[in-house]
Design an enzyme around this catalytic site. Structure first.
Site, PDB file in Angstrom:
ATOM      1  CG  MET A   1     -13.224 -48.600 -72.952  1.00 58.52           C
ATOM      2  SD  MET A   1     -11.670 -47.941 -73.608  1.00 58.52           S
ATOM      3  CE  MET A   1     -11.163 -49.278 -74.670  1.00 58.52           C
TER       4      MET A   1
ATOM      5  NE  ARG B   1      -5.819 -47.478 -79.938  1.00 58.33           N
ATOM      6  CZ  ARG B   1      -5.939 -46.256 -80.446  1.00 58.33           C
ATOM      7  NH1 ARG B   1      -4.918 -45.415 -80.371  1.00 58.33           N
ATOM      8  NH2 ARG B   1      -7.063 -45.878 -81.015  1.00 58.33           N
TER       9      ARG B   1
ATOM     10  CE1 TYR C   1      -9.984 -56.675 -78.918  1.00 57.94           C
ATOM     11  CE2 TYR C   1     -12.216 -57.033 -78.132  1.00 57.94           C
ATOM     12  CZ  TYR C   1     -10.892 -57.394 -78.156  1.00 57.94           C
ATOM     13  OH  TYR C   1     -10.471 -58.467 -77.418  1.00 57.94           O
ATOM     14  CD  GLU C   2      -9.832 -51.012 -76.712  1.00 61.01           C
ATOM     15  OE1 GLU C   2      -9.608 -49.796 -76.808  1.00 61.01           O
ATOM     16  OE2 GLU C   2     -10.685 -51.474 -75.949  1.00 61.01           O
ATOM     17  N   GLY C   3      -9.545 -49.635 -81.908  1.00 63.09           N
ATOM     18  CA  GLY C   3      -8.987 -48.996 -83.085  1.00 63.09           C
ATOM     19  C   GLY C   3      -8.524 -50.044 -84.065  1.00 63.09           C
TER      20      GLY C   3
END
Length: 577
Positions: A156, A289, A429-431
């Site tokens: 992504m 996540r 990462y991933e928020g």
């Protein structure tokens, strides 16, 4: 594997749960453990030996081509040949269709043995989820079979230099070509698995703006763009208009190519509706996540195992009564405390991961709609908790395990400093974990008109009541019930009518940790109530559960006080911070 067998067979009644889900009637604990034992062998025998050499060699960019460390490409091809990428994939597209529980437990093994490697299949699974839920049937037929098999990988592409958490600032453009496709132009950074040398194709899911799209997140669309365009017969054709500008030089995960990707007229196809790109991308991000939370769990498990083994062999100091010396350092209270902390967090974390995965399977397959909806709500509530808490705990365990090694833990040859470096990215990462905490407080607590957290707490109370009937579980049940009371009071404070957003922001990370520790206490109560105390596993569970009750759950006292504190001491004049 002993722990996995215990969780599936004793704690969660896996056989009965699977029997209630259409399509899983033939899945049971014996099947699950046999599959996972083979997965564990692959991870231990093939991937773990590549972990340190891959970290030391790192990835290289030569003449525009990404070269992964020696052995990684061959290992990936062996991984695909053995069928591991597709164990939970949709059978319609060639997957094995096994439960998400098995996928998550395999992901933990991948993360324990080689975090960098695990990102390749992990990101592909997330891309498959987005395509499965939002792409056209034509795109599904072209891309899903080879992505589920692992022949093609997925990534992504979200982040830009000026658009990280705030994706509304992104500037990548997608212009209609006239035949239903789009030409994508822009540069993305921090693209894990953006390119590799395994062969096959790499499928990029790219966030971009259509012409005349409004500013902000409502103007973002999602596009599928392959590294190689696909011929009518399904084979890979000419190279698409994308290239790797550079590789990021990182603190850890050196065997994972984190790319700056340039899209120079790359041909892509719209996924989902125009302007609804984040909706489609969040399908992938929520999958990722949970996967990243499992990465934290895996690193914590591996680091703790090695610390415990070292502590049993390393001779240093005298026994507590002064009569013997030198003794294995595991005899020293501080060392035992660090190792027990790691065990108490990872074993309860694994249990919570299995429970969450079961809810995912129930949400996808249970014949009763209300049951599916309730399970889906629990997954939504726990997603930010698993991501943030497991990665925080994983990093903390890696640091404490490194501490067990003393000076040797700081030296590369022992491998502990790599765990610390690799674990750190999972909190980012991933928020970032702060964003996850804000998601929990600002969104998830408000779901179902604010009833979702209370429904979850009622579920915990029922389990605690059952566990309280087992004498050996009294200690952990009492401590967890007290922690749940604290969590309930903190939740009531936060779900009141929205006020100053700064108050929620000030409380969010403390609240998430309070939530996580309480949930882990719940898992310990379930486990301790089920163990046979005359077995080694049972004795070890009882020790770790009581340690969690006495040494870790008391943190919830201070966390409740912190959540109750107002934002006044945080939101001071910025010049004073």
């Amino acid at each position: 594997m002993d722990d996995v067998t215990f969780l599936l067979g004793e704690v969660f009644d896996f056989d009965a749960q699977m029997a209630a889900l259409p399509g899983y009637e033939e899945v049971n604990t014996d099947l699950a453990t046999s599959v996972l034992e083979e997965g564990g062998k692959f991870c231990a025998e093939v991937l773990e030996p590549l972990n340190r050499p891959g970290d030391e060699e790192g990835c290289k960019l030569e003449n525009g081509l990404v070269m992964t460390p020696k052995g990684v490409a061959d290992a990936y091809r062996s991984f695909v040949e053995a069928g591991w990428p597709g164990i939970s994939g949709d059978p319609e597209f060639g997957g094995q269709g096994l439960p998400r529980v098995l996928q998550i437990l395999l992901d933990e093994m991948l993360s324990s043995t080689n975090l960098s490697f695990g990102l390749f299949p992990g990101l592909t699974h997330g891309a498959v989820e987005a395509i499965s839920h939002h792409a056209s049937d034509e795109l599904k037929q072209i891309y899903l079979p080879k992505m589920i098999s692992g022949e093609w990988t997925g990534v992504m592409a979200l982040t830009e230099s000026s658009a990280g958490t705030d994706l509304g600032l992104l500037t990548t453009r997608a212009e209609p070509v006239g035949d239903g496709s789009y030409a994508i132009r822009g540069t993305k950074i921090f693209i894990s698995s953006g390119d590799q040398d395994f062969g096959g194709n790499i499928i990029h899911l790219i966030l971009a703006r259509l012409p005349n799209a409004p500013k902000g997140v409502k103007g973002i669309s999602l596009f599928l763009s392959p590294k190689f365009l696909v011929n009518e017969d399904g084979s890979t054709g000419v190279r698409n208009g994308m290239s790797v500008g550079s590789l990021e030089h990182k603190m850890g995960i050196h065997a994972q190519p984190t790319c700056v990707m340039n899209y120079d007229g790359a041909i892509g196809w719209l996924i989902g509706e125009p302007g609804r790109g984040l909706n489609a991308m969040f399908t992938m991000m929520n999958t990722e996540r949970l996967f990243v939370g499992i990465q934290g769990l895996g690193i914590g498990e591996a680091a703790n195992q090695k610390a415990a083994a070292y502590a049993r062999e390393r001779l240093q100091g005298r026994s507590s009564d002064g009569t013997r010396g030198p003794v294995p350092i595991i005899e020293h209270a501080d060392v035992r405390k660090m190792i027990l902390t790691g065990r108490a967090l990872t074993e309860a974390g694994r249990a919570l991961a299995v429970w969450t995965a079961l809810q995912m399977d129930i949400a996808a397959r249970h014949p009763d709609e209300e049951t599916r909806v309730q399970a889906d709500g629990f997954v939504a509530l726990l997603t930010p908790v698993v991501k943030a808490a497991f990665t925080d705990f994983g990093f903390e365990i890696a640091v404490q395990s490194q501490q067990v090694f003393g000076g040797h833990g700081y030296i590369r040859e022992w491998g502990m400093e790599q765990y610390v470096r690799d674990a750190r990215i999972a909190q980012i990462y991933e928020g970032t974990n702060g964003v996850q905490a804000m998601d929990l407080v600002g969104r998830k607590l408000q779901m179902e008109n604010g009833e979702l957290p209370w429904r979850f707490f009622d579920y915990i109370k029922r389990d605690l009541q059952v566990a309280s009937m087992t004498p050996q579980a009294q200690r952990i049940v009492t401590a967890t019930a007290a922690a749940l009371d604290r969590l309930s009071r903190s939740t009531a404070q936060l779900v009141k009518e929205p006020g100053d957003p700064a108050e929620a922001g000030a409380a969010a990370t403390d609240y998430l940790r309070l939530f996580a520790l309480t949930a882990l206490g719940w898992m310990w109560a379930k486990m301790v109530a089920k163990v046979a105390t005359n077995t080694l596993l049972g004795k070890r569970k009882l020790v770790a559960g009581n340690f969690f009750a006495d040494r870790l759950l008391p943190q919830t006292i201070g966390l409740e006080v912190a959540v109750a504190s107002c934002a006044e001491t945080i939101m001071v004049d910025a010049d004073l911070v």
